[in-house]
Scaffold this motif. Structure first.
Motif, PDB file in Angstrom:
ATOM      1  N   PRO A 204    -159.004  34.036  43.790  1.00  0.00           N
ATOM      2  CA  PRO A 204    -157.561  34.514  43.735  1.00  0.00           C
ATOM      3  C   PRO A 204    -156.444  33.943  44.363  1.00  0.00           C
ATOM      4  O   PRO A 204    -155.497  33.566  44.187  1.00  0.00           O
ATOM      5  CB  PRO A 204    -157.738  36.057  44.445  1.00  0.00           C
ATOM      6  CG  PRO A 204    -158.938  36.383  43.769  1.00  0.00           C
ATOM      7  CD  PRO A 204    -159.884  34.960  43.760  1.00  0.00           C
ATOM      8  N   GLY A 294    -150.765  38.723  44.086  1.00  0.00           N
ATOM      9  CA  GLY A 294    -151.891  39.036  44.950  1.00  0.00           C
ATOM     10  C   GLY A 294    -152.389  40.624  45.211  1.00  0.00           C
ATOM     11  O   GLY A 294    -152.774  41.082  46.013  1.00  0.00           O
ATOM     12  N   THR A 346    -156.776  39.402  38.816  1.00  0.00           N
ATOM     13  CA  THR A 346    -156.092  38.564  39.392  1.00  0.00           C
ATOM     14  C   THR A 346    -155.292  37.632  38.344  1.00  0.00           C
ATOM     15  O   THR A 346    -153.998  37.317  38.519  1.00  0.00           O
ATOM     16  CB  THR A 346    -156.741  37.581  40.621  1.00  0.00           C
ATOM     17  OG1 THR A 346    -157.126  38.421  41.383  1.00  0.00           O
ATOM     18  CG2 THR A 346    -155.669  36.749  41.225  1.00  0.00           C
TER      19      THR A 346
END
Length: 360
Positions: A204, A294, A346
């Motif tokens: 991520p 995020g 993600t």
């Protein structure tokens, strides 16, 4: 560094002008950081194993984690070395954004390294006391925020942008420093909380760093930013090179950190990478986009906050264990399933964030 050499060599061969292009230097930064990771990684893992700098596993967590005890950690130092070298080689070192982000990343890495050193080498189970860790994070985060604010030359550099709305901006003024501080410090701790499974945090981070590199490039390009109706931020495009270094170093580390992990990044890597993402988002004026892209880091952090608050107020736990990834493990999900599904989420969130460049 090498851009200056290329500019000198242009007088002998015009072909060296190609190194003026940010896109090429970004690609070279990715490859350089990746190569450094592949070359240095095995030796670092052997050294960490030799000195018995290994992970300590809690016995109240998922039982599948007990086999990870002793796995080398502090591997985040490999990421920092690769990022620093690749950035210094390929970025324009006269660019203030590059220095602010790079120095902030290394500063947070130093905090994490001292914490890891106390826990793993000095065998102090507490590591660096939480109040001291937060103090140093606050000092470095505030320093980065002030540096970005005082160096601003256009109003756009201190305005809050709202994704998907081309005319919705908020002039923050001095409040920019407050927002930047919380984004940098919060992002650092969020990545640190997420770093609990093999490869869970690093991919991520790579995906978000790559997306922020796109934001940096288009924001720093006068024509493209005008076409996309986003504020032009002079000089910020150079951060794409640093983002490329983060992507290359992260992928190189994932080679060794993928399930079953040969090495963990430790606080030295997690705190630094989180701070890097936060500082990059502030520099390119995409704090809200960072919150979206995020999302895994955000949810992991919120799960911890809710768990602690619920237990203190009611004596009950909301999740079987926090952060959230442990909750799913204790529900019976195999570790690789948790990791890959968080990666997929993600990817989706990063695509949503990037879509804000065109949907306005």
């Amino acid at each position: 560094m090498l851009i200056r050499l290329a500019e000198f060599l242009v007088q002998f061969d015009s072909g060296f002008t190609v190194f003026r292009y940010i896109t090429l230097r970004t690609i070279l930064a990715v490859l350089t950081a990746l190569l450094i990771s592949f070359m240095v990684g095995p030796a670092m893992i052997r050294r960490l194993s030799r000195y018995k700098i290994g992970q300590t596993v809690r016995d109240d967590g998922p039982q599948s984690h007990l086999s990870k005890s002793g796995t080398p950690t502090m591997g985040g130092a490999l990421i920092l070395v690769a990022v620093a070298v690749a950035t210094l080689l390929w970025a324009d070192l006269n660019n203030r954004y590059v220095w602010i982000v790079l120095l902030t990343t290394l500063a947070f890495g130093a905090v994490g390294m001292w914490d890891d050193y106390r826990k793993l080498v000095l065998k102090d189970a507490r590591g660096l006391a939480a109040r001291w860790k937060y103090l140093w994070q606050s000092l470095f985060g505030a320093a980065a925020a002030v540096a970005l604010y005082t160096g601003a030359t256009t109003p756009a550099e201190t305005e809050l942008l709202f994704p998907f709305f081309k005319d919705l901006v908020l002039d923050l003024g001095p409040l920019f420093v407050v927002l930047a501080y919380f984004v940098i410090v919060g992002s650092s701790n969020a990545v640190n909380l997420t770093d609990g499974l093999d490869g869970l945090a690093i991919l991520p981070t790579v995906l978000v760093a790559g997306a922020l590199g796109v934001f940096a490039y288009v924001s720093g390009h006068a024509q493209i930013s005008s076409y996309l109706l986003i504020p032009h931020l002079p000089g910020v495009g150079e951060l794409a090179v640093l983002c490329g270094a983060l992507v290359g170093a992260g992928l190189g580390f994932l080679w060794f950190n993928a399930y079953p992990a040969q090495v963990f990044m430790g606080d030295v890597g997690a705190l630094a990478l989180g701070a890097a993402l936060g500082t990059l988002a502030v520099a390119v004026r995409q704090e809200i986009a960072l919150f979206i892209m995020g999302g895994v880091f955000v949810v992991e952090t919120v799960s911890v906050v809710l768990q602690v608050a619920s237990f203190k107020l009611t004596g009950r736990r909301i999740f079987r264990m926090a952060p959230l990834h442990h909750h799913f493990e204790l529900k019976g999900w195999p570790e690789p399933r948790v990791i890959v599904r968080f990666w997929i989420i993600t990817v989706i969130l990063v695509l949503v964030g990037l879509a804000s460049l065109k949907i306005r």
